[in-house]
Scaffold this motif. Structure first.
Motif, PDB file in Angstrom:
ATOM      1  N   GLY A 171      13.113   2.708  -4.308  1.00 49.90           N
ATOM      2  CA  GLY A 171      12.691   2.922  -2.929  1.00 49.90           C
ATOM      3  C   GLY A 171      11.499   3.863  -2.830  1.00 49.90           C
ATOM      4  N   PHE A 172      11.509   4.924  -3.639  1.00 51.42           N
ATOM      5  CA  PHE A 172      10.387   5.867  -3.615  1.00 51.42           C
ATOM      6  C   PHE A 172       9.116   5.225  -4.180  1.00 51.42           C
ATOM      7  N   ILE A 173       9.277   4.389  -5.211  1.00 48.03           N
ATOM      8  CA  ILE A 173       8.119   3.656  -5.738  1.00 48.03           C
ATOM      9  C   ILE A 173       7.539   2.751  -4.654  1.00 48.03           C
ATOM     10  N   GLY A 174       8.414   2.101  -3.891  1.00 51.81           N
ATOM     11  CA  GLY A 174       7.929   1.257  -2.801  1.00 51.81           C
ATOM     12  C   GLY A 174       7.173   2.050  -1.745  1.00 51.81           C
ATOM     13  N   GLN A 175       7.688   3.213  -1.389  1.00 48.53           N
ATOM     14  CA  GLN A 175       6.985   4.052  -0.415  1.00 48.53           C
ATOM     15  C   GLN A 175       5.619   4.490  -0.940  1.00 48.53           C
ATOM     16  N   THR A 176       5.571   4.840  -2.215  1.00 52.41           N
ATOM     17  CA  THR A 176       4.306   5.278  -2.809  1.00 52.41           C
ATOM     18  C   THR A 176       3.293   4.149  -2.836  1.00 52.41           C
ATOM     19  N   LEU A 177       3.725   2.956  -3.239  1.00 52.30           N
ATOM     20  CA  LEU A 177       2.807   1.811  -3.276  1.00 52.30           C
ATOM     21  C   LEU A 177       2.344   1.427  -1.877  1.00 52.30           C
ATOM     22  N   ALA A 178       3.234   1.521  -0.876  1.00 53.68           N
ATOM     23  CA  ALA A 178       2.841   1.212   0.498  1.00 53.68           C
ATOM     24  C   ALA A 178       1.792   2.206   1.005  1.00 53.68           C
ATOM     25  N   ALA A 179       2.013   3.498   0.715  1.00 51.21           N
ATOM     26  CA  ALA A 179       1.026   4.506   1.127  1.00 51.21           C
ATOM     27  C   ALA A 179      -0.288   4.308   0.393  1.00 51.21           C
ATOM     28  N   LEU A 180      -0.220   3.931  -0.891  1.00 57.35           N
ATOM     29  CA  LEU A 180      -1.438   3.696  -1.662  1.00 57.35           C
ATOM     30  C   LEU A 180      -2.216   2.507  -1.107  1.00 57.35           C
ATOM     31  N   ALA A 181      -1.508   1.430  -0.778  1.00 60.67           N
ATOM     32  CA  ALA A 181      -2.168   0.244  -0.220  1.00 60.67           C
ATOM     33  C   ALA A 181      -2.775   0.550   1.144  1.00 60.67           C
ATOM     34  N   TYR A 182      -2.163   1.440   1.901  1.00 64.61           N
ATOM     35  CA  TYR A 182      -2.702   1.777   3.222  1.00 64.61           C
ATOM     36  C   TYR A 182      -3.928   2.673   3.118  1.00 64.61           C
ATOM     37  N   ASN A 183      -3.959   3.555   2.123  1.00 67.61           N
ATOM     38  CA  ASN A 183      -5.042   4.538   2.048  1.00 67.61           C
ATOM     39  C   ASN A 183      -6.266   4.052   1.272  1.00 67.61           C
ATOM     40  N   LEU A 184      -6.081   3.162   0.319  1.00 67.63           N
ATOM     41  CA  LEU A 184      -7.225   2.739  -0.493  1.00 67.63           C
ATOM     42  C   LEU A 184      -8.353   2.111   0.324  1.00 67.63           C
ATOM     43  N   PRO A 185      -8.074   1.253   1.308  1.00 72.41           N
ATOM     44  CA  PRO A 185      -9.214   0.688   2.089  1.00 72.41           C
ATOM     45  C   PRO A 185      -9.804   1.669   3.093  1.00 72.41           C
ATOM     46  N   ARG A 186      -9.293   2.869   3.186  1.00 74.94           N
ATOM     47  CA  ARG A 186      -9.736   3.851   4.178  1.00 74.94           C
ATOM     48  C   ARG A 186     -10.226   5.112   3.460  1.00 74.94           C
ATOM     49  N   PRO A 187     -11.474   5.141   3.054  1.00 74.32           N
ATOM     50  CA  PRO A 187     -11.988   6.298   2.284  1.00 74.32           C
ATOM     51  C   PRO A 187     -11.877   7.628   3.025  1.00 74.32           C
ATOM     52  N   LYS A 188     -11.857   7.603   4.361  1.00 77.15           N
ATOM     53  CA  LYS A 188     -11.763   8.858   5.106  1.00 77.15           C
ATOM     54  C   LYS A 188     -10.427   9.562   4.886  1.00 77.15           C
ATOM     55  N   ARG A 189      -9.433   8.824   4.463  1.00 73.22           N
ATOM     56  CA  ARG A 189      -8.118   9.412   4.257  1.00 73.22           C
ATOM     57  C   ARG A 189      -7.923   9.878   2.810  1.00 73.22           C
ATOM     58  N   TRP A 190      -8.892   9.689   1.963  1.00 66.19           N
ATOM     59  CA  TRP A 190      -8.744  10.089   0.559  1.00 66.19           C
ATOM     60  C   TRP A 190      -8.761  11.606   0.435  1.00 66.19           C
ATOM     61  N   ARG A 191      -7.918  12.120  -0.418  1.00 70.24           N
ATOM     62  CA  ARG A 191      -7.847  13.563  -0.688  1.00 70.24           C
ATOM     63  C   ARG A 191      -8.588  13.830  -1.996  1.00 70.24           C
ATOM     64  N   VAL A 192      -9.920  13.843  -1.913  1.00 73.68           N
ATOM     65  CA  VAL A 192     -10.739  13.932  -3.121  1.00 73.68           C
ATOM     66  C   VAL A 192     -10.559  15.283  -3.803  1.00 73.68           C
ATOM     67  N   THR A 193     -10.517  16.350  -3.016  1.00 70.55           N
ATOM     68  CA  THR A 193     -10.370  17.681  -3.606  1.00 70.55           C
ATOM     69  C   THR A 193      -9.040  17.812  -4.348  1.00 70.55           C
ATOM     70  N   SER A 194      -7.957  17.346  -3.715  1.00 71.48           N
ATOM     71  CA  SER A 194      -6.648  17.396  -4.374  1.00 71.48           C
ATOM     72  C   SER A 194      -6.628  16.521  -5.616  1.00 71.48           C
ATOM     73  N   LEU A 195      -7.311  15.369  -5.558  1.00 75.96           N
ATOM     74  CA  LEU A 195      -7.346  14.467  -6.704  1.00 75.96           C
ATOM     75  C   LEU A 195      -8.076  15.103  -7.876  1.00 75.96           C
ATOM     76  N   VAL A 196      -9.233  15.695  -7.614  1.00 80.78           N
ATOM     77  CA  VAL A 196     -10.007  16.323  -8.692  1.00 80.78           C
ATOM     78  C   VAL A 196      -9.235  17.502  -9.286  1.00 80.78           C
ATOM     79  N   SER A 197      -8.594  18.292  -8.429  1.00 82.55           N
ATOM     80  CA  SER A 197      -7.812  19.421  -8.934  1.00 82.55           C
ATOM     81  C   SER A 197      -6.653  18.944  -9.797  1.00 82.55           C
ATOM     82  N   ALA A 198      -5.986  17.864  -9.375  1.00 82.07           N
ATOM     83  CA  ALA A 198      -4.869  17.339 -10.157  1.00 82.07           C
ATOM     84  C   ALA A 198      -5.343  16.743 -11.479  1.00 82.07           C
ATOM     85  N   VAL A 199      -6.524  16.100 -11.470  1.00 76.75           N
ATOM     86  CA  VAL A 199      -7.069  15.558 -12.723  1.00 76.75           C
ATOM     87  C   VAL A 199      -7.365  16.686 -13.713  1.00 76.75           C
ATOM     88  N   GLN A 200      -7.915  17.772 -13.213  1.00 76.94           N
ATOM     89  CA  GLN A 200      -8.180  18.905 -14.087  1.00 76.94           C
ATOM     90  C   GLN A 200      -6.882  19.478 -14.655  1.00 76.94           C
TER      91      GLN A 200
END
Length: 389
Positions: free
Chosen positions: A148-177
Motif C-alpha cells: 500500500g505504501f509503495i502504491g502511495q509513493t508511485l501515485a505521488a511520483l506520477a502526479y509530481n513528475l509532469p509538474r516541475p513546479k512541485r519538485w523539491r530540488v533542494t531536498s533531492l540534491v541534499s539527499a543525493v549528497q
C-alpha cells in the motif's frame, strides 16, 4: 514460616497496634496484628514465602487475633486463604467487629468475581502451530502495508513528475549528497577489499587445476553481476535506510508530521519522494563504483600473486566479459534502491511516539531492507540464469 517476636506463642494475646503477622501452626494459619497498607510490603513477602513452603496447601485459619485491617490487608488475606475460606472464617470468628466482617466480605466477593479462569494445558505442537500462524499473519500484514505504501509513493511520483513546479530540488540534491557522495568512500573501500579476497580464494582453488588465469573471469563475473550491486545495496540499507527511519520517526515523535498535514502539505511528497529519487540516483552510481573497485582489488592480487599484469587483466576482460553482465548488475540497482528507501520511510511513519519505538523501527528497517535485497537478488539470479542472460 514467618513468626514475629511478639507472637512466638500462638496463644499470646495480640498487642494493640502490633504489625500484622502470619503464624503457621501445623495446617492452621494464625492471623495476628494490624493488616494495613503500611505493612503491605512485608506482609506480601511473608505470604509469598509461606505459600512457597506450603505449596498452597492451607486448610484452616484463625482470625481471632486480627487487629485493624484495611482494603489492602483484606486483599492479602483473600489471596492467602482464598475468597470462600475468608468469608467462612469471618462468619465463624466470634468477637470480630461487624465493620471488619463487612470489609472482608466485600473484598472476598470482588476477588472471587475477577478470579482468572483455568487455562487448559496446550500441546507443544498446537502451541508451535499457533506461533507459526501468528507470524504468518504478521508477515501478511507487513507485506500488505508495504504494498500500500509503495502504491502511495508511485501515485505521488506520477502526479509530481509532469509538474516541475512541485519538485523539491533542494531536498533531492541534499539527499543525493547524503546517500551517494558521503557513502562513496566506504563502498569503494569495502568492494576493493572483497575483490581482493575473491581473487585470493579463486587463485587458491584454481591453482590445483592449473587454471589461475580464470581468476580474472571469476572476479569480473562476480562483481559485474552480483557483488557490486549487492554490497552497495547492503551498505545503503544499513547506513541510509536507518537514517531515513530515524529522521522521519523523530519528526513524528515531535509532532512535526502533524504540523505538515495541518499546513496542507503531503508528507509523502515532502519527505518520501526526494529520498526515493535520491536513492535511485545514488545506488546505480555506487554500484558502478563498487564494480570498478572490486575489479581493481582483484587486479591488484592478480598482479602481485599470479603475475597477471594489469594490461593482460584488461585484455581478458575485453575478450571474455560481455556487456550484458554490466547491464544486469546496473539494472538491479534502481529496484533495490526503491525498496530500501520505501522501507526506511515506511518504518519511520510507523513510529508510535517514543524514543524506544524509534530504535525498534530503525532496527526493523535495516533488517527488512537487507532481507528484501538478498531475496530479490537471489530471485533475479535464478530468473537471469533461466533466461540465459
Amino acid at each position: 514460616m514467618t513468626q514475629p517476636p511478639h507472637s512466638t506463642d500462638p496463644q499470646t494475646p495480640t498487642v494493640p497496634g502490633a504489625p500484622g503477622a502470619v503464624v503457621q501452626q501445623r495446617d492452621c494459619l494464625l492471623i495476628r496484628g494490624d493488616w494495613v497498607l503500611a505493612h503491605y510490603r512485608r506482609l506480601k513477602a511473608d505470604i509469598d514465602r509461606l505459600q512457597d513452603q506450603t505449596s498452597g496447601q492451607i486448610h484452616h485459619g484463625d482470625l481471632s487475633g486480627l487487629g485493624r485491617i484495611d482494603t489492602a490487608g483484606a486483599a492479602l488475606l483473600a489471596e492467602l486463604l482464598g475468597a470462600k475460606a475468608l468469608v467462612r472464617l469471618s462468619d465463624n470468628t466470634p468477637g470480630l467487629p461487624r465493620e471488619t466482617c463487612a470489609l472482608l466480605h466485600a473484598v472476598a466477593t470482588a476477588m472471587a468475581d475477577r478470579s482468572a479462569p483455568h487455562r487448559p494445558t496446550i500441546h507443544p505442537l498446537i502451541a508451535a502451530l499457533n506461533i507459526t500462524g501468528q507470524r504468518t499473519e504478521q508477515l501478511y500484514q507487513l507485506l500488505t502495508l508495504l504494498l500500500g505504501f509503495i502504491g502511495q509513493t508511485l501515485a505521488a511520483l506520477a502526479y509530481n513528475l509532469p509538474r516541475p513546479k512541485r519538485w523539491r530540488v533542494t531536498s533531492l540534491v541534499s539527499a543525493v549528497q547524503d546517500t551517494g557522495l558521503n557513502a562513496l568512500p566506504i563502498v569503494a573501500l569495502l568492494t576493493f577489499l572483497v575483490g581482493a579476497v575473491v581473487a585470493f580464494l579463486g587463485a587458491t582453488v584454481l591453482e590445483d587445476f592449473g587454471a589461475t588465469i580464470y581468476t580474472v573471469n571469476l572476479v569480473a563475473f562476480s562483481f559485474l553481476r552480483e557483488f557490486g550491486v549487492l554490497l552497495a545495496a547492503i551498505l545503503l540499507a544499513g547506513r541510509t535506510a536507518s537514517s531515513f527511519t530515524a529522521h522521519i520517526g523523530a519528526m513524528k515523535v515531535n509532532e512535526e508530521l502533524d504540523a505538515i498535514r495541518t499546513l496542507g502539505l503531503s508528507p509523502i511528497e515532502l519527505l518520501v519522494l526526494p529520498r526515493v529519487l535520491a536513492m535511485m540516483i545514488s545506488l546505480p552510481i555506487l554500484t558502478f563504483v563498487g564494480m570498478i573497485s572490486g575489479m581493481i582489488g582483484g587486479a591488484a592480487v592478480c598482479a602481485l600473486v599470479l603475475d597477471i599484469s594489469p594490461g593482460q587483466f584488461l585484455a581478458i576482460l575485453e575478450r571474455d566479459i560481455a556487456l550484458k553482465h554490466l547491464l544486469v548488475g546496473l539494472g538491479k540497482a534502481p529496484v533495490f534502491a526503491f525498496l530500501i528507501a520505501v522501507i526506511g520511510c515506511l518504518e519511520g511513519f510507523k513510529v508510535s511516539g517514543s524514543a524506544q519505538s524509534v530504535g525498534e523501527h530503525t532496527t526493523s528497517s535495516v533488517v527488512q531492507s537487507i532481507f528484501m535485497v538478498i531475496l530479490l537478488d537471489s530471485t533475479a539470479a535464478l530468473f537471469f540464469m533461466e533466461m540465459g542472460w
